[in-house]
Design a protein around this motif. Sequence first.
Motif, PDB file in Angstrom:
ATOM      1  N   ILE A 197     -28.756  -3.659  18.453  1.00  0.00           N
ATOM      2  CA  ILE A 197     -29.207  -4.272  19.716  1.00  0.00           C
ATOM      3  C   ILE A 197     -30.034  -5.521  19.415  1.00  0.00           C
ATOM      4  O   ILE A 197     -29.891  -6.561  20.060  1.00  0.00           O
ATOM      5  N   ARG A 198     -30.882  -5.421  18.399  1.00  0.00           N
ATOM      6  CA  ARG A 198     -31.746  -6.549  18.035  1.00  0.00           C
ATOM      7  C   ARG A 198     -30.894  -7.731  17.550  1.00  0.00           C
ATOM      8  O   ARG A 198     -31.153  -8.880  17.913  1.00  0.00           O
ATOM      9  N   GLU A 199     -29.885  -7.439  16.743  1.00  0.00           N
ATOM     10  CA  GLU A 199     -29.002  -8.501  16.231  1.00  0.00           C
ATOM     11  C   GLU A 199     -28.243  -9.177  17.363  1.00  0.00           C
ATOM     12  O   GLU A 199     -27.914 -10.369  17.280  1.00  0.00           O
ATOM     13  N   ALA A 200     -27.966  -8.421  18.438  1.00  0.00           N
ATOM     14  CA  ALA A 200     -27.278  -8.989  19.606  1.00  0.00           C
ATOM     15  C   ALA A 200     -28.249  -9.726  20.529  1.00  0.00           C
ATOM     16  O   ALA A 200     -27.847 -10.266  21.551  1.00  0.00           O
ATOM     17  N   LYS A 201     -29.544  -9.702  20.144  1.00  0.00           N
ATOM     18  CA  LYS A 201     -30.628 -10.339  20.933  1.00  0.00           C
ATOM     19  C   LYS A 201     -30.859  -9.639  22.276  1.00  0.00           C
ATOM     20  O   LYS A 201     -31.263 -10.264  23.255  1.00  0.00           O
ATOM     21  N   GLY A 202     -30.581  -8.339  22.317  1.00  0.00           N
ATOM     22  CA  GLY A 202     -30.848  -7.541  23.508  1.00  0.00           C
ATOM     23  C   GLY A 202     -29.815  -7.738  24.592  1.00  0.00           C
ATOM     24  O   GLY A 202     -28.972  -8.629  24.530  1.00  0.00           O
ATOM     25  N   ALA A 203     -29.884  -6.883  25.595  1.00  0.00           N
ATOM     26  CA  ALA A 203     -28.920  -6.949  26.701  1.00  0.00           C
ATOM     27  C   ALA A 203     -29.235  -8.114  27.622  1.00  0.00           C
ATOM     28  O   ALA A 203     -30.393  -8.337  27.983  1.00  0.00           O
ATOM     29  N   ASP A 204     -28.208  -8.861  27.987  1.00  0.00           N
ATOM     30  CA  ASP A 204     -28.371  -9.879  29.040  1.00  0.00           C
ATOM     31  C   ASP A 204     -28.525  -9.202  30.388  1.00  0.00           C
ATOM     32  O   ASP A 204     -29.330  -9.629  31.218  1.00  0.00           O
ATOM     33  N   VAL A 205     -27.730  -8.152  30.601  1.00  0.00           N
ATOM     34  CA  VAL A 205     -27.816  -7.358  31.832  1.00  0.00           C
ATOM     35  C   VAL A 205     -27.782  -5.887  31.452  1.00  0.00           C
ATOM     36  O   VAL A 205     -26.862  -5.453  30.756  1.00  0.00           O
ATOM     37  N   GLN A 206     -28.766  -5.147  31.899  1.00  0.00           N
ATOM     38  CA  GLN A 206     -28.815  -3.706  31.656  1.00  0.00           C
ATOM     39  C   GLN A 206     -28.533  -2.966  32.955  1.00  0.00           C
ATOM     40  O   GLN A 206     -29.227  -3.169  33.955  1.00  0.00           O
ATOM     41  N   ILE A 207     -27.500  -2.126  32.957  1.00  0.00           N
ATOM     42  CA  ILE A 207     -27.194  -1.262  34.092  1.00  0.00           C
ATOM     43  C   ILE A 207     -27.988   0.033  33.933  1.00  0.00           C
ATOM     44  O   ILE A 207     -27.966   0.650  32.859  1.00  0.00           O
ATOM     45  N   LEU A 208     -28.671   0.450  34.981  1.00  0.00           N
ATOM     46  CA  LEU A 208     -29.438   1.692  34.946  1.00  0.00           C
ATOM     47  C   LEU A 208     -29.110   2.570  36.148  1.00  0.00           C
ATOM     48  O   LEU A 208     -28.759   2.077  37.211  1.00  0.00           O
ATOM     49  N   GLY A 209     -29.269   3.874  35.942  1.00  0.00           N
ATOM     50  CA  GLY A 209     -29.352   4.821  37.032  1.00  0.00           C
ATOM     51  C   GLY A 209     -30.781   5.344  37.059  1.00  0.00           C
ATOM     52  O   GLY A 209     -31.609   4.965  36.223  1.00  0.00           O
ATOM     53  N   LEU A 210     -31.064   6.226  37.979  1.00  0.00           N
ATOM     54  CA  LEU A 210     -32.419   6.752  38.132  1.00  0.00           C
ATOM     55  C   LEU A 210     -32.379   8.269  38.208  1.00  0.00           C
ATOM     56  O   LEU A 210     -31.737   8.835  39.085  1.00  0.00           O
ATOM     57  N   GLY A 211     -33.065   8.928  37.260  1.00  0.00           N
ATOM     58  CA  GLY A 211     -33.139  10.382  37.288  1.00  0.00           C
ATOM     59  C   GLY A 211     -34.090  10.871  38.378  1.00  0.00           C
ATOM     60  O   GLY A 211     -35.000  10.156  38.792  1.00  0.00           O
ATOM     61  N   LEU A 212     -33.889  12.102  38.831  1.00  0.00           N
ATOM     62  CA  LEU A 212     -34.740  12.658  39.879  1.00  0.00           C
ATOM     63  C   LEU A 212     -36.201  12.708  39.448  1.00  0.00           C
ATOM     64  O   LEU A 212     -37.112  12.582  40.274  1.00  0.00           O
ATOM     65  N   ASN A 213     -36.422  12.890  38.138  1.00  0.00           N
ATOM     66  CA  ASN A 213     -37.795  12.931  37.620  1.00  0.00           C
ATOM     67  C   ASN A 213     -38.256  11.563  37.104  1.00  0.00           C
ATOM     68  O   ASN A 213     -39.286  11.465  36.437  1.00  0.00           O
ATOM     69  N   GLY A 214     -37.474  10.533  37.434  1.00  0.00           N
ATOM     70  CA  GLY A 214     -37.848   9.179  37.030  1.00  0.00           C
ATOM     71  C   GLY A 214     -37.342   8.753  35.675  1.00  0.00           C
ATOM     72  O   GLY A 214     -37.692   7.677  35.199  1.00  0.00           O
ATOM     73  N   HIS A 215     -36.494   9.592  35.051  1.00  0.00           N
ATOM     74  CA  HIS A 215     -36.030   9.167  33.728  1.00  0.00           C
ATOM     75  C   HIS A 215     -35.062   7.988  33.843  1.00  0.00           C
ATOM     76  O   HIS A 215     -34.318   7.857  34.808  1.00  0.00           O
TER      77      HIS A 215
END
Length: 241
Positions: A120-138
């Motif tokens: 991930i570091r070599e790729a210089k991190g995500a340009d766009v990160q897709i996330l979902g949301l857990g019921l407990n906030g994870h």
Amino acid sequence: MEMIKTKTYDEMSKKGCSLLINKMQHLENPVLGLATGSTPEGLYAELIKKNQQHEVSFQNVSTFNLDEYVGLEKTDPNSYRYYMNQKLFKHIDIDSKNAHVPNGMAGDLQKECRDYEQLIREAKGADVQILGLGLNGHIGFNEPGTPFSSRTHVVELDESTRKANARFFTSINHVPTKAVTMGIETIMESKSIILFVSGEGKAEAVARLMNGDVSEAFPASILQKHEHVTIIGDEAALGKV
């Protein structure tokens, strides 16, 4: 945080797809962080459609998935590598060597975490990160109490998370107890984040994310500190904000 409210799940998926493609078109070699679960399935179906209609290409795209269960082979239908292959990768023009998912079968899981973080570091991190949301906030599999400074690591899955995911398995006894997950600090280094939320069951979590304190007890709360977060959800999920 920007919020986009849609009437339905399908509309959420279509709008999210348009938003993601728009971001990708401004990048020469997009790096995407991807999520699994039921919420992004509509997004991936839309991306496949747009790819097959030649409206977007993945030939120069690299992807990094948030997480993977420990102890499941990549051919196991409940593994996240299998999910990604079925729901997206095998239907688009991505180079398989650029589609990264943690290896939950690695003999040395700590080394796998370090190696994944380095990629991930070599790729210089995500340009766009897709996330979902857990019921407990994870977010990812970063359960409550995970340090905000965490990097890719092995996590013990919370009982509530295992219960929520048990619908994908024959019983909760078959749900793995551990996973490899991208850390919270790694996620926060993404240049932009799109958080997808759908259904009434997520409404309380969304309200806490938007209005609660920033606390490791509710990992997603750290997103309040990120400069480029878009929350996109249907009316049911956004009904309490």
